[in-house]
Scaffold this motif. Structure first.
Motif, PDB file in Angstrom:
ATOM      1  N   LEU A  16       0.840  -1.202   0.000  1.00 24.80           N
ATOM      2  CA  LEU A  16       0.000   0.000   0.000  1.00 24.80           C
ATOM      3  C   LEU A  16       0.872   1.248   0.000  1.00 24.80           C
ATOM      4  CD1 LEU A  16      -2.706   1.468   0.169  1.00 24.80           C
ATOM      5  CD2 LEU A  16      -2.681   1.083   2.651  1.00 24.80           C
ATOM      6  N   SER A  17       1.944   1.233   0.777  1.00 28.40           N
ATOM      7  CA  SER A  17       2.837   2.399   0.826  1.00 28.40           C
ATOM      8  C   SER A  17       3.499   2.654  -0.523  1.00 28.40           C
ATOM      9  CB  SER A  17       3.902   2.226   1.924  1.00 28.40           C
ATOM     10  OG  SER A  17       4.874   1.277   1.550  1.00 28.40           O
ATOM     11  N   THR A  18       3.777   1.578  -1.287  1.00 26.57           N
ATOM     12  CA  THR A  18       4.410   1.778  -2.598  1.00 26.57           C
ATOM     13  C   THR A  18       3.417   2.385  -3.596  1.00 26.57           C
ATOM     14  OG1 THR A  18       3.912  -0.457  -3.439  1.00 26.57           O
ATOM     15  CG2 THR A  18       5.981  -0.156  -2.243  1.00 26.57           C
ATOM     16  N   ALA A  19       2.142   2.012  -3.496  1.00 30.07           N
ATOM     17  CA  ALA A  19       1.127   2.601  -4.378  1.00 30.07           C
ATOM     18  C   ALA A  19       0.968   4.090  -4.086  1.00 30.07           C
ATOM     19  CB  ALA A  19      -0.210   1.876  -4.203  1.00 30.07           C
ATOM     20  N   ILE A  20       1.010   4.435  -2.810  1.00 23.43           N
ATOM     21  CA  ILE A  20       0.940   5.851  -2.420  1.00 23.43           C
ATOM     22  C   ILE A  20       2.187   6.580  -2.909  1.00 23.43           C
ATOM     23  CG2 ILE A  20       0.997   7.408  -0.427  1.00 23.43           C
ATOM     24  CD1 ILE A  20      -0.698   5.209   1.046  1.00 23.43           C
ATOM     25  N   ARG A  21       3.349   5.987  -2.671  1.00 23.14           N
ATOM     26  CA  ARG A  21       4.617   6.604  -3.087  1.00 23.14           C
ATOM     27  C   ARG A  21       4.664   6.856  -4.589  1.00 23.14           C
ATOM     28  NH1 ARG A  21       8.593   2.179  -3.162  1.00 23.14           N
ATOM     29  NH2 ARG A  21       7.859   2.002  -5.310  1.00 23.14           N
ATOM     30  N   ASP A  22       4.297   5.867  -5.370  1.00 23.41           N
ATOM     31  CA  ASP A  22       4.442   5.986  -6.822  1.00 23.41           C
ATOM     32  C   ASP A  22       3.465   6.976  -7.442  1.00 23.41           C
ATOM     33  OD1 ASP A  22       6.528   4.215  -6.748  1.00 23.41           O
ATOM     34  OD2 ASP A  22       5.326   2.460  -7.294  1.00 23.41           O
ATOM     35  N   THR A  23       2.484   7.411  -6.656  1.00 20.26           N
ATOM     36  CA  THR A  23       1.568   8.463  -7.121  1.00 20.26           C
ATOM     37  C   THR A  23       2.330   9.760  -7.393  1.00 20.26           C
ATOM     38  OG1 THR A  23      -0.216   7.458  -5.824  1.00 20.26           O
ATOM     39  CG2 THR A  23      -0.556   9.727  -6.540  1.00 20.26           C
ATOM     40  N   ILE A  24       3.484   9.916  -6.751  1.00 17.38           N
ATOM     41  CA  ILE A  24       4.272  11.138  -6.912  1.00 17.38           C
ATOM     42  C   ILE A  24       4.727  11.327  -8.356  1.00 17.38           C
ATOM     43  CG2 ILE A  24       6.631  10.279  -6.482  1.00 17.38           C
ATOM     44  CD1 ILE A  24       6.960  12.635  -4.517  1.00 17.38           C
ATOM     45  N   GLU A  25       4.788  10.246  -9.108  1.00 13.09           N
ATOM     46  CA  GLU A  25       5.176  10.318 -10.515  1.00 13.09           C
ATOM     47  C   GLU A  25       4.299  11.294 -11.301  1.00 13.09           C
ATOM     48  OE1 GLU A  25       5.137   7.305 -14.429  1.00 13.09           O
ATOM     49  OE2 GLU A  25       4.285   6.647 -12.505  1.00 13.09           O
ATOM     50  N   TYR A  26       3.029  11.356 -10.942  1.00  8.88           N
ATOM     51  CA  TYR A  26       2.085  12.175 -11.702  1.00  8.88           C
ATOM     52  C   TYR A  26       2.249  13.674 -11.456  1.00  8.88           C
ATOM     53  CZ  TYR A  26       0.101   7.505 -11.953  1.00  8.88           C
ATOM     54  OH  TYR A  26      -0.058   6.160 -12.131  1.00  8.88           O
ATOM     55  N   CYS A  27       3.084  14.025 -10.493  1.00  4.93           N
ATOM     56  CA  CYS A  27       3.346  15.444 -10.219  1.00  4.93           C
ATOM     57  C   CYS A  27       4.448  16.014 -11.108  1.00  4.93           C
ATOM     58  CB  CYS A  27       3.730  15.640  -8.748  1.00  4.93           C
ATOM     59  SG  CYS A  27       2.390  15.250  -7.599  1.00  4.93           S
ATOM     60  N   LEU A  28       5.140  15.158 -11.848  1.00  4.27           N
ATOM     61  CA  LEU A  28       6.230  15.610 -12.711  1.00  4.27           C
ATOM     62  C   LEU A  28       5.684  16.360 -13.921  1.00  4.27           C
ATOM     63  CD1 LEU A  28       8.540  12.472 -12.631  1.00  4.27           C
ATOM     64  CD2 LEU A  28       9.110  14.741 -11.748  1.00  4.27           C
ATOM     65  N   THR A  29       6.114  17.585 -14.073  1.00  5.01           N
ATOM     66  CA  THR A  29       5.638  18.393 -15.199  1.00  5.01           C
ATOM     67  C   THR A  29       6.493  18.204 -16.447  1.00  5.01           C
ATOM     68  OG1 THR A  29       6.963  20.266 -14.406  1.00  5.01           O
ATOM     69  CG2 THR A  29       4.667  20.160 -13.686  1.00  5.01           C
ATOM     70  N   ASP A  30       7.632  17.513 -16.316  1.00  2.00           N
ATOM     71  CA  ASP A  30       8.496  17.287 -17.482  1.00  2.00           C
ATOM     72  C   ASP A  30       8.285  15.890 -18.069  1.00  2.00           C
ATOM     73  OD1 ASP A  30       9.591  15.861 -15.392  1.00  2.00           O
ATOM     74  OD2 ASP A  30      11.662  16.401 -15.808  1.00  2.00           O
ATOM     75  N   LYS A  31       7.215  15.237 -17.663  1.00  5.10           N
ATOM     76  CA  LYS A  31       6.893  13.913 -18.190  1.00  5.10           C
ATOM     77  C   LYS A  31       5.508  13.976 -18.825  1.00  5.10           C
ATOM     78  CE  LYS A  31       6.731   9.036 -16.872  1.00  5.10           C
ATOM     79  NZ  LYS A  31       7.010   8.042 -15.828  1.00  5.10           N
ATOM     80  N   ASP A  32       5.391  13.541 -20.067  1.00  2.00           N
ATOM     81  CA  ASP A  32       4.101  13.654 -20.755  1.00  2.00           C
ATOM     82  C   ASP A  32       3.503  12.317 -21.158  1.00  2.00           C
ATOM     83  OD1 ASP A  32       5.772  12.979 -22.821  1.00  2.00           O
ATOM     84  OD2 ASP A  32       5.727  14.952 -23.780  1.00  2.00           O
ATOM     85  N   LYS A  33       4.147  11.207 -20.773  1.00  2.00           N
ATOM     86  CA  LYS A  33       3.625   9.886 -21.098  1.00  2.00           C
ATOM     87  C   LYS A  33       3.620   9.027 -19.847  1.00  2.00           C
ATOM     88  CE  LYS A  33       2.130   6.653 -23.900  1.00  2.00           C
ATOM     89  NZ  LYS A  33       0.782   6.745 -24.506  1.00  2.00           N
TER      90      LYS A  33
END
Length: 283
Positions: A16-33
């Protein structure tokens, strides 16, 4: 590692903690895919945590006001990111569209939630009998915490020193060097992001010695971006800040490799164990 029933139960909180952690990926503004399948896996994990009588649900239910607070945080994260009509993310065919104006709200939830789940994982693991424990799993918990701290610092560094700082300078340029409503709002966003950085420093980073290296570059970045310190000779403010962010990434890189290698090894053992459970159930 020899997987067993009690250790399998404990790994629920780790996953569960890894699913929460990996949500941070979506905050990257230099990633479009973004990978939609990975998003759906995280969505399932977080939505299932809110189902009555799940391990997470029962933990929160049995821990009074603290449990209520954690439950509220994960409910808010679900609504923002993983609900039926989330405000932060929209699936568009084979990609995700992100509303980055909500980055700070999402980060404000991810950091304390990950910290809480990490503590749940540790508490449940410590409660196991010695014969049910695993040195590899202990190492995994330690590495995961390091990985979270450093990946968070990299994301925050990119957001503060590249994305928001560039937006601030563009706003000032468009207004002939004068402060304006937009530039003041951007400064407010940067201040909130710096506050999240400070929260990580004061809470989850305490036992992460590698964090000290990233803190050096954050401190330098803050001084350069605020004008307190001039960039080195031959460099601009932007190249200096970019170097700071790159250095944070370099600190993360070896920890990321070590963590993922161990995670993948234990993940295979976990899935093999669950497969054996299914076979035993059908026999």
């Amino acid at each position: 590692m020899s997987m067993n029933k009690k250790l399998h139960f404990t790994m629920y909180f780790y996953l569960l903690s890894t699913a929460i952690r990996d949500t941070i990926e979506y905050c990257l503004t230099d990633k479009d895919k973004f990978d939609v399948d990975s998003y759906n896996v995280r969505k399932t994990v977080i939505n299932n945590a809110l189902v009555e009588n799940s391990q997470f649900f029962n933990f929160c239910k049995n821990n009074g006001e603290v449990g209520e607070k954690i439950m509220k945080q994960i409910s808010d994260l679900k609504d923002l990111v993983y609900g039926n009509e989330p405000k932060f993310i929209r699936i568009n065919k084979d990609n995700l569209e992100i509303d980055h104006s909500l980055n700070n709200k999402v980060l404000d939830l991810i950091c304390p939630l990950h910290f809480s789940c990490r503590n749940m994982t540790i508490a449940h693991y410590k409660g196991l009998d010695d014969e049910d424990k695993s040195l590899e799993y202990e190492q995994l918990i330690m590495l995961e915490s390091k990985y979270f701290v450093l990946i968070s610092e990299l994301v925050l560094g990119k957001l503060i020193f590249i994305d928001r700082f560039n937006a601030f300078n563009e706003s000032m340029k468009n207004n002939k060097g004068q402060e304006n409503v937009e530039s003041n709002f951007i400064v407010s966003e940067m201040t909130k992001l710096a506050g999240i950085h400070n929260w990580i420093r004061d809470n989850e980073a305490k036992e992460v010695k590698e964090y000290e290296a990233t803190e050096v570059f954050f401190t330098h970045g803050f001084k350069v971006s605020s004008g307190e310190m001039k960039p080195a000779e031959g460099k601009t403010i932007f190249t200096e800040l970019l170097d700071d962010v790159r250095q944070i990434g370099m600190t993360l890189s070896p920890i990321e490799v070590e963590y993922h290698n161990l995670h993948n090894k234990l993940w295979k053992e976990l899935t093999d164990y669950e497969e054996e459970l299914k076979k035993a159930k059908h026999n």
